[in-house]
Design an enzyme around this catalytic site. Structure first.
Site, PDB file in Angstrom:
ATOM      1  N   HIS A 155      76.956 181.856 -96.415  1.00 43.25           N
ATOM      2  CA  HIS A 155      76.739 182.445 -95.082  1.00 43.25           C
ATOM      3  C   HIS A 155      76.791 181.362 -93.998  1.00 43.25           C
ATOM      4  CE1 HIS A 155      75.142 186.064 -97.199  1.00 43.25           C
ATOM      5  NE2 HIS A 155      74.714 185.132 -98.038  1.00 43.25           N
ATOM      6  N   SER A 276      93.182 165.560 -75.541  1.00 45.81           N
ATOM      7  CA  SER A 276      93.143 166.545 -74.469  1.00 45.81           C
ATOM      8  C   SER A 276      93.723 165.915 -73.207  1.00 45.81           C
ATOM      9  CB  SER A 276      91.696 166.974 -74.220  1.00 45.81           C
ATOM     10  OG  SER A 276      91.550 167.458 -72.899  1.00 45.81           O
ATOM     11  N   LYS A 282      88.304 163.673 -76.257  1.00 46.98           N
ATOM     12  CA  LYS A 282      88.628 164.670 -77.277  1.00 46.98           C
ATOM     13  C   LYS A 282      89.578 164.162 -78.360  1.00 46.98           C
ATOM     14  CE  LYS A 282      87.559 168.535 -77.434  1.00 46.98           C
ATOM     15  NZ  LYS A 282      87.895 169.719 -76.639  1.00 46.98           N
TER      16      LYS A 282
END
Ligand code: ARG
Length: 455
Positions: A155, A276, A282
């Site tokens: 999960h 980016s 990034k």
């Protein structure tokens, strides 16, 4: 020289030509088409419908055309409706009227069916090799980081500690099933429809079995009506490709998550990441996002074909020409994806200390219950007792290993001093030593089995 113009007084409208012609995409079947024609020429000769000289001219003409395609030098003409027409037109230019004998008893319906089968067989072989490369990358990585602990999730919540190598190998087995599926699909693909004619069969006594053998197909189809319209093999290949895409998409999802700076279990190699244009810090996992995203078009190709097939009346219908573009798109994108994934896995940087930092003692709660089971308590009761210990730890703001012995014993007198040995992640992993478990010994076993499989 058109293939079928005799009964027409007028050529097709320009827009109809655009609509109907498939050469722009089916030219990629050229090698299969030429192989099929070579086998058919041989069969016509054996059946007595070609002179030896005509057969030799046809075979050498076809070989030359193959060479032109291989070299990227085949010059197509506007009247080339599809690959079959193009090859025949060129053959006529090269050897003259004998070219017109090649189509004796043959239809483009059995021709395209055999072409596509040969093409799918070759692409399945290629895909098998590519899957093997990804598998090898997974095994190599697993061996290089055999005993690295990481949190296992269910999960997407912390569940139990596992080995990173065990996680890597989980994808190996998915791809092993994919390979088996492809091999199975290949058996049903390698069935020759050649000699089925347009729909009714061949009246010239061509030896279908010999043609099939020449083409590397161990079986021949048993019903001509079925044979000219059977595209099950394409659907099966597309399903196998879709399943691969789904597995790769899940691997990509894991890697995107694991490479997030909040976890940083791994880092995707710079060669497979991008920056980016706005945010200088990034380092985006685009390779894996695309791998995940491309599964969409691979699955779409399967659905595309099934919808094309579902309403078709018996035998060949032109709808079947729509079997190709989606197949080609699926193959192109999946093949590129597999190359990228092999590179990403091979160049993955692994950070064991970041994985260790995410292990918390709560993940050993099951092991604590197992401790009580080993002392004779039924598991259901042990589960409940450990729940009480966890409640104690929460209330007192301590981790499980800091719960005092007295508190343990207040929950159950079966808890003894040795309960503190439970709080060892590697030991918890080592206990899962059933075949297929995450214990180092079991992972080594599966790696040995895996290596035997890819060898
Ligand atoms: N281009 C066609 C296809 O891909 C070849 C078969 C055409 N047969 C015919 N009778 N028009 O299906």
């Amino acid at each position: 020289m058109k293939l079928w113009g005799g009964r027409f007084s007028q050529g097709p409208e320009e827009v109809m030509k655009q609509f109907n012609d498939s050469f722009r995409f089916d030219q990629r079947l050229y090698a299969a088409d030429i192989a099929g024609s070579q086998a058919y020429a041989q069969a016509l000769y054996m059946a007595g419908y070609l002179l030896e000289e005509e057969k030799e001219n046809i075979l050498s003409g076809l070989a030359q055309i193959k060479g032109e395609f291989d070299a990227g030098e085949f010059v197509s003409r506007p009247e080339d409706e599809d690959i079959h027409t193009a090859v025949e037109r060129r053959l006529f230019e090269l050897i003259g009227p004998a070219a017109g004998k090649l189509h004796t008893g043959r239809s483009r319906n059995d021709q395209v069916a055999v072409d596509l089968r040969l093409y799918v067989m070759a692409e399945i072989d290629h895909m098998l090799a590519q899957l093997g490369q990804v598998q090898t990358a997974l095994v190599d990585k697993a061996e290089a980081h055999l005993d690295v602990l990481m949190p296992g999730f269910t999960h997407l919540q912390p569940a139990q500690p596992v080995l990173f190598s065990h996680w890597l190998m989980s994808y190996f087995w998915m791809l092993a099933r994919d390979k088996a599926r492809l091999q199975d699909a290949r058996t049903r693909t390698a069935v020759s429809p050649l000699g089925s004619g347009a729909l009714a069969g061949n009246p010239f006594g061509v030896d279908r079995t010999q043609m099939a053998e020449a083409l590397g197909m161990p079986a021949i189809s048993m019903n001509s009506l079925d044979a000219v319209s059977d595209r099950d093999f394409v659907a099966e290949a597309l399903f196998a490709f879709s399943m691969i895409a789904v597995h790769i998409s899940r691997l990509a999802e894991d890697l995107i998550l694991f490479s997030n700076p909040a976890l940083k279990f791994v880092e995707i190699g710079e060669g497979y990441a991008t920056g980016s244009s706005l945010m200088p810090q990034k380092r985006n996992p685009d390779s894996m996002e695309l791998a995940r995203g491309k599964s969409g078009r691979v699955i779409a190709a399967l659905v595309n074909l099934l919808v094309v097939l579902k309403g078709l009346p018996s035998t060949y219908n032109k709808d079947l020409q729509e079997d190709k573009e989606a197949l080609f798109d699926s193959i192109d994108n999946l093949s590129l994806t597999l190359s990228v994934v092999a590179g990403v896995v091979a160049s993955l940087q692994v950070f064991p200390e970041n994985m260790a930092a995410q292990l918390d003692e709560g993940m050993l709660a099951t092991d604590l219950a197992d401790y009580l089971v080993r002392k004779g308590m039924p598991f259901r009761e042990a589960h409940h007792k450990v729940g009480e210990v966890i409640r104690y730890a929460e209330i007192h703001g301590v981790t499980l290993s800091k719960v005092p012995l007295a508190a343990f014993q207040a929950v159950s007198p079966l808890f003894k001093e040795d309960v503190y040995h439970t709080f060892d992640f590697m030991q918890a992993v080592s206990k899962k030593d059933s075949v297929g478990g995450t214990a180092l010994s079991a992972v080594k076993e599966q790696i040995a089995a895996a290596k035997e499989m890819v060898a």
